[in-house]
Design an enzyme around this catalytic site. Structure first.
Site, short mmCIF file in Angstrom:
data_model
loop_
_atom_site.label_atom_id
_atom_site.label_comp_id
_atom_site.label_asym_id
_atom_site.label_seq_id
_atom_site.Cartn_x
_atom_site.Cartn_y
_atom_site.Cartn_z
N LYS A 29 35.63 35.42 45.69
CA LYS A 29 35.13 36.99 45.90
C LYS A 29 34.02 36.93 46.14
O LYS A 29 33.61 38.48 46.72
CB LYS A 29 35.55 37.40 44.11
N ARG A 80 33.22 35.65 26.35
CA ARG A 80 33.94 37.52 27.39
C ARG A 80 36.03 36.76 27.37
O ARG A 80 36.37 36.94 26.54
CB ARG A 80 33.87 36.79 28.47
C1 LIG Z 1 33.95 34.14 38.69
C2 LIG Z 1 34.38 33.53 38.22
C3 LIG Z 1 34.19 32.42 38.76
C4 LIG Z 1 33.29 31.55 39.61
O1 LIG Z 1 32.26 31.82 39.01
P1 LIG Z 1 30.56 30.98 40.00
O2 LIG Z 1 29.61 31.36 39.17
O3 LIG Z 1 30.56 31.89 41.49
O4 LIG Z 1 31.75 29.28 40.65
C5 LIG Z 1 35.62 31.15 38.15
N1 LIG Z 1 36.05 31.89 36.93
C6 LIG Z 1 36.23 33.30 36.56
C7 LIG Z 1 37.13 33.05 35.47
C8 LIG Z 1 35.41 33.51 37.70
O5 LIG Z 1 35.33 34.99 37.67
#
Ligand SMILES: *Cc1c(COP(=O)(O)O)cnc(C)c1O
Length: 358
Positions: A38, A133
């Site tokens: 993302k 969350r």
């Molecule tokens: C964005 C996201 C991640 C990745 O997080 P980073 O800190 O960039 O490694 C992992 N799990 C979920 C549910 C996310 O939304």
């Protein structure tokens, strides 16, 4: 060909190196890595080096990004990170092999969608271990597991949790063990085998590297660690990674010597704040063609030339103090900046920012 500005400069070799470094570390603890796309809007060329670097899955929070990856025909499973909207379950089943879930109604809707499309869909059940969350509260575990097992087109692939993002909770041996205890309970009570125990994101790397990640966590979802080489807990560099795989560049459109305090009656600035100024006399400033429409929070950018400081930003302009830079920069010169994860996300998303590969 003239340079295009502003530009997000993407170093594929460094991203490859970061992915390799992190997947090698995690593999030695039995943990596979889903590369999270993302941060760069799932540009296929970047996803490809994540896979070459050892990621075994691609993951994104947007179905639209997963569709982009699906169309690039990568031969790995695609994971949807954000709990699906009820209105998008058809697309989820089409473009994601697996999704993270926390609502029975959504899982049942995915089941119906999969049945209609004559396919199957895998789910990872998210359990809240304290960050508040996404994830079911543990007292709903039995009810939820029973609902999943009653679905005929959904496979119960595993369980997972997310920490750090909202509550700032750090992954610990205790909260990770709590997740593993849920696995043990589910497998014993319901005679199922869970393939994936997904312990979290980049913030799980430190625990893993220290050797204290409980055995049983076999999956992490990593974005920031691979892209920016930083640990989100304290934003310190992750050993063995580059922090400058992404840089932002733009061009100076005005250079001037001006006083440091605005002249005239003062109202709100564009963000609704009443700005405060200290009088440092006449300063040399540059304006570059970069603003909130390009990166949302331009003032969080760090200039590569440490003699420069960002002193203000509006929708289309970033103002820098460059009094310390001698000889001074001139109109047409370009400046480079390092980005944080939020700015990377915004710059990747903005159609006004050119994407340049190195
Ligand atoms: C964005 C996201 C991640 C990745 O997080 P980073 O800190 O960039 O490694 C992992 N799990 C979920 C549910 C996310 O939304």
């Amino acid at each position: 060909m003239p340079q295009k500005n502003p530009a997000l400069m993407i170093d594929l070799q460094k991203i490859y190196h970061n992915a390799r470094s992190i997947t090698t570390l995690c593999a030695s603890y039995g943990i596979q890595i889903a590369g999270v796309t993302k941060g760069f809007c799932a540009i296929p060329a970047v996803a490809e080096v994540m896979l070459q670097g050892g990621c075994t899955m691609l993951a994104d929070s947007r179905v639209k990004n997963l569709q982009k990856l699906h169309e690039a025909h990568f031969d790995v499973e695609h994971l949807l990170l954000r709990t699906p909207m009820l209105s998008e379950v058809d697309e989820v089943v089409r473009y994601a092999d697996i999704s993270l879930n926390s609502e029975i109604a959504t899982i049942q809707a995915l089941n119906r969608a999969a049945r209609t499309l004559h396919t199957r869909h895998k789910i990872i059940l998210m359990i809240d271990v304290g960050d508040l969350r996404e994830g079911i509260w543990p007292d709903h575990l039995d009810e939820t597991v029973q609902a999943i097992l009653a679905c005929d087109a959904v496979d119960f692939e595993g369980i997972g949790c997310n920490v750090g993002c909202y509550g700032g909770i750090i992954p610990s041996p205790e909260n990770m063990q709590f997740l593993i205890d849920q696995q043990t309970y589910i497998e014993h009570t319901y005679d199922v085998k869970l393939r994936l125990i997904s312990g979290g994101s980049t913030n799980g790397l430190q625990l893993t590297a220290s050797g204290h990640m409980p055995k049983g966590i076999n999956h992490l979802r990593i974005g920031e660690g691979i892209l920016l080489g930083k640990n989100p807990i304290d934003r310190h560099p992750i050993p063995g990674t580059h922090q400058d795989a992404f840089r932002l560049r733009s061009e100076i459109i005005e250079c001037n010597q001006k006083p440091s305090v605005p002249i005239g009656e003062r109202g709100q600035d564009v963000f609704g704040n009443i700005p405060e100024f200290t009088d440092d006399g006449v300063r040399t400033r540059a304006i570059i063609a970069l603003g909130c429409q390009d990166v949302v929070r331009p003032y969080s950018l760090v200039p590569a030339d440490r003699r420069l400081t960002c002193i203000g930003a509006t929708s289309d302009h970033l103002i820098l103090d460059m009094t310390e830079a001698i000889p001074p920069y001139r109109v047409g010169d370009t400046l480079e900046f390092s980005l944080d994860y939020t700015s990377l996300l915004a710059a990747a998303t903005s159609e006004y920012v050119h994407k340049e590969f190195q």
